[in-house]
Enzyme design. Structure first.
Site, PDB file in Angstrom:
ATOM      1  N   GLU A 130       0.857  -1.195   0.000  1.00 49.97           N
ATOM      2  CA  GLU A 130       0.000   0.000   0.000  1.00 49.97           C
ATOM      3  C   GLU A 130       0.886   1.236   0.000  1.00 49.97           C
ATOM      4  O   GLU A 130       2.073   1.148   0.333  1.00 49.97           O
ATOM      5  CB  GLU A 130      -0.878  -0.002   1.258  1.00 49.97           C
ATOM      6  CG  GLU A 130      -1.769  -1.227   1.293  1.00 49.97           C
ATOM      7  CD  GLU A 130      -2.775  -1.205   2.421  1.00 49.97           C
ATOM      8  OE1 GLU A 130      -2.731  -0.286   3.279  1.00 49.97           O
ATOM      9  OE2 GLU A 130      -3.626  -2.122   2.429  1.00 49.97           O
ATOM     10  N   GLY A 132       1.238   3.431   2.100  1.00 44.35           N
ATOM     11  CA  GLY A 132       1.870   3.667   3.407  1.00 44.35           C
ATOM     12  C   GLY A 132       2.527   2.443   4.006  1.00 44.35           C
ATOM     13  O   GLY A 132       3.009   2.494   5.145  1.00 44.35           O
ATOM     14  N   GLU A 245       8.553 -16.632  -3.504  1.00 42.43           N
ATOM     15  CA  GLU A 245       8.757 -15.381  -4.254  1.00 42.43           C
ATOM     16  C   GLU A 245      10.238 -15.002  -4.227  1.00 42.43           C
ATOM     17  O   GLU A 245      10.827 -14.621  -5.239  1.00 42.43           O
ATOM     18  CB  GLU A 245       7.921 -14.251  -3.642  1.00 42.43           C
ATOM     19  CG  GLU A 245       8.189 -12.903  -4.318  1.00 42.43           C
ATOM     20  CD  GLU A 245       7.302 -11.761  -3.837  1.00 42.43           C
ATOM     21  OE1 GLU A 245       6.618 -11.926  -2.802  1.00 42.43           O
ATOM     22  OE2 GLU A 245       7.297 -10.705  -4.481  1.00 42.43           O
ATOM     23  N   ARG A 271      34.710  -6.789 -30.123  1.00 41.80           N
ATOM     24  CA  ARG A 271      35.069  -5.368 -30.185  1.00 41.80           C
ATOM     25  C   ARG A 271      36.592  -5.184 -30.133  1.00 41.80           C
ATOM     26  O   ARG A 271      37.255  -5.750 -29.253  1.00 41.80           O
ATOM     27  CB  ARG A 271      34.412  -4.636 -28.990  1.00 41.80           C
ATOM     28  CG  ARG A 271      34.735  -3.181 -28.907  1.00 41.80           C
ATOM     29  CD  ARG A 271      33.975  -2.377 -29.922  1.00 41.80           C
ATOM     30  NE  ARG A 271      34.199  -0.950 -29.755  1.00 41.80           N
ATOM     31  CZ  ARG A 271      33.831  -0.055 -30.656  1.00 41.80           C
ATOM     32  NH1 ARG A 271      33.199  -0.430 -31.765  1.00 41.80           N
ATOM     33  NH2 ARG A 271      34.063   1.217 -30.460  1.00 41.80           N
TER      34      ARG A 271
END
Ligand SMILES: Cc1cc2nc3c(=O)[nH]c(=O)nc-3n(C[C@H](O)[C@H](O)[C@H](O)COP(=O)(O)OP(=O)(O)OC[C@H]3O[C@@H](n4cnc5c(N)ncnc54)[C@H](O)[C@@H]3O)c2cc1C
Length: 382
Positions: A130, A132, A245, A271
Site C-alpha cells: 500500500e 503507506g 517469491e 570489439r
C-alpha cells in the site's frame, strides 16, 4: 546440458524446450513490447496452451503435474527473454498470485480462479503493498468489514504487478482493528466489482513491458466465498508465499545475469580497440572473471536454498541470503556489462542498457535488501 541437482535430466529437457520457445516467440518481440510498455495479453493464453503457466500444479487443475524445480527452470529461462517486464508479468501469475489460491483455496475457488489462471485465460495479481506500507506488511490499512455474508472493503494498493489488467487480485486486508500481524486476511477481488478502480498505471525505471498498477477500493462488496484461507490468518499465507517469491527472484537474477554475461563475453571478443579484442585487456578480462565468479556464487547459493526448500527444510536464512546476494549481484553484473560495452552499452539497441534498469528492481521488490539482512541477522540470534 548435464543436470546438476536439484535439476534432473527431465528438468534440463524442459529448459531446452523453454529456451527455444522464448527465443522464437518472446525475444524477437521484446524490444517492441518494452517500447509499447505492454506485452500482448495473448502471451498468457499462448503460454497457458503450452502448459508453462501450470508446471508445478496437478493435472486435475490443468497443470503439468511437475514440481517446484520445474518452475525454477521456468523462472531462470524467462529471465533470458529480453524483457524484465514480460518476465515480471508472467512471473507474477506463476510465482506469487496463483500459489496462494492453490495452497489455501477451497476446491470451488481453485476451479474458479486457479484453472483459468493456468490456462492463461485470467490474469492474476498479488496485492499486498500500500502507499503507506511496503516492507512493514503488518502496517497495511485496507479494511474489510463484515456485513452479513459479505465484506465491505475500503482502502487501496500500489506497485501491483499486472495491477492494471488483472482479472483477479489476491488482496491482503485487515479484518480486525488489532495491530501487528493479527487480523490480516486475504480476499480475492475481481475486476468489475463496483467500487474497485484501477487509479493508475505507474511509470518506472525498468520492467517497462509490465503494467504496475495503483488500486482503489471504495465500499467494494466482496462475497464471503472470496475469502482465501482462514479469516485473520493471512500472515501465514504471506509468510508461505514470501519464501517462493524470494527464491524466484534469486533464480531470475541468476538467469538474467547469465544471459547478460554471455552477451558481454561475446562482445568483448568482437570489439577491437588499440589493435586487439577488448577482452584481451587485463582490466576487461578481470571484470569478466569477477562477473563469472559472482554468477557462480549466486547460482550455488540459490541452488542450495532450492534444495532445502523442495525437501521441506527450514530455509529462511538461506532464502534471504540468496535473494539478497543474487539480486545485488545482478545489478553489479549489469553495470559492468554496460561498462564493457562502452557507449553502445548506454544505447537502447543493446540489451545491457535494459538489463541494468530491469535488475535494479531486485534489491527493492519482494523484500528489500535491508529487510533480508534483518531476517538473516535475526536468524543469527541478533
Ligand atoms: C516494479 C515493482 C513491482 C512490484 N510488484 C508488487 C506486487 O505485485 N505486489 C505487491 O504487493 N507489491 C509489489 N511491489 C512492492 C514491493 O514489494 C515494495 O516496494 C517493497 O516491499 C518495499 O516497500 P516500500 O516500497 O514501501 O519501501 P519501504 O518499506 O518504505 O522502504 C524504504 C526504504 O527503507 C528501508 N527499510 C524499511 N524498513 C526497514 C527496516 N526495518 N530496517 C532497515 N531498512 C528498512 C527499505 O529497505 C528501503 O530501503 C512492487 C514494487 C515495484 C517497484
Amino acid at each position: 546440458m548435464t543436470a546438476v541437482p536439484p535439476f534432473t535430466e527431465e528438468h534440463e529437457e524442459l529448459r531446452e524446450s523453454l529456451r527455444s520457445f522464448i527465443e522464437r516467440e518472446i525475444r524477437p518481440h521484446a524490444p517492441d513490447w518494452e517500447a509499447a510498455e505492454e506485452f500482448p495479453r495473448e502471451l498468457f493464453t499462448r503460454m497457458g496452451e503450452l502448459g508453462f503457466l501450470g508446471l508445478k500444479y496437478p493435472e486435475e487443475y490443468g497443470g503439468q503435474g511437475g514440481d517446484y524445480v520445474h518452475d525454477a527452470v521456468f523462472t531462470e529461462e524467462m529471465a533470458r527473454c529480453g524483457s524484465g517486464g514480460v518476465a515480471a508479468g508472467i512471473g507474477a501469475q506463476v510465482a506469487i498470485a496463483s500459489p496462494p489460491i492453490y495452497k489455501f483455496g477451497t476446491e470451488e475457488q481453485k476451479q474458479r480462479w486457479l484453472v483459468p489462471a493456468i490456462r492463461g485465460e485470467k490474469i492474476a495479481a498479488l496485492a499486498i503493498t500500500e502507499p503507506g506500507a511496503g516492507s512493514d506488511v503488518a502496517g497495511i490499512r485496507t479494511f474489510a468489514k463484515r456485513d452479513g455474508h459479505e465484506y465491505v472493503v475500503n482502502g487501496g494498493k500500489t506497485f501491483i504487478t499486472n495491477g492494471v489488467r488483472a482479472d483477479i487480485y489476491v488482496t491482503a486486508v485487515k479484518t480486525t482493528q488489532e495491530g501487528g500481524h493479527h487480523g490480516l486476511s486475504f480476499l480475492v477481488l475481481e475486476k468489475g466489482m463496483p467500487g474497485f478502480e484501477v487509479t493508475g498505471k505507474l511509470e518506472k525505471l525498468g520492467w517497462h513491458a509490465s503494467d504496475t498498477g495503483e488500486l482503489s477500493f471504495s465500499d467494494v462488496r466482496v462475497p464471503e466465498e472470496n475469502l482465501l484461507g482462514e479469516e485473520n490468518k493471512g500472515f501465514y499465507l504471506i509468510m508461505a508465499n514470501f519464501q517462493w517469491e524470494r527464491i524466484s527472484m534469486a533464480l531470475g537474477a541468476v538467469g538474467g545475469m547469465q544471459a547478460t554475461f554471455e552477451r558481454t563475453l561475446e562482445y568483448a571478443l568482437e570489439r577491437q580497440a588499440f589493435g586487439r579484442q577488448i577482452g584481451r585487456f587485463q582490466a576487461i578480462r578481470h571484470k569478466l572473471a569477477a562477473m563469472a565468479t559472482k554468477i557462480e556464487a549466486a547460482r550455488d547459493l540459490t541452488s542450495q536454498c532450492l534444495r532445502l526448500f523442495i525437501t521441506g527444510q527450514d530455509a529462511l536464512k538461506e532464502v534471504s541470503m540468496a535473494k539478497l546476494y543474487a539480486c545485488r549481484a545482478a545489478v553489479e553484473v549489469a553495470d559492468e556489462a554496460v561498462q564493457i560495452h562502452g557507449g553502445y552499452g548506454y544505447m537502447r539497441e543493446y540489451d545491457v542498457e535494459r538489463a541494468l534498469r530491469d535488475a535494479r528492481l531486485g534489491p527493492v521488490g519482494g523484500g528489500t535488501g535491508e529487510i533480508m539482512k534483518e531476517i538473516i541477522g535475526k536468524q543469527l540470534g541478533l
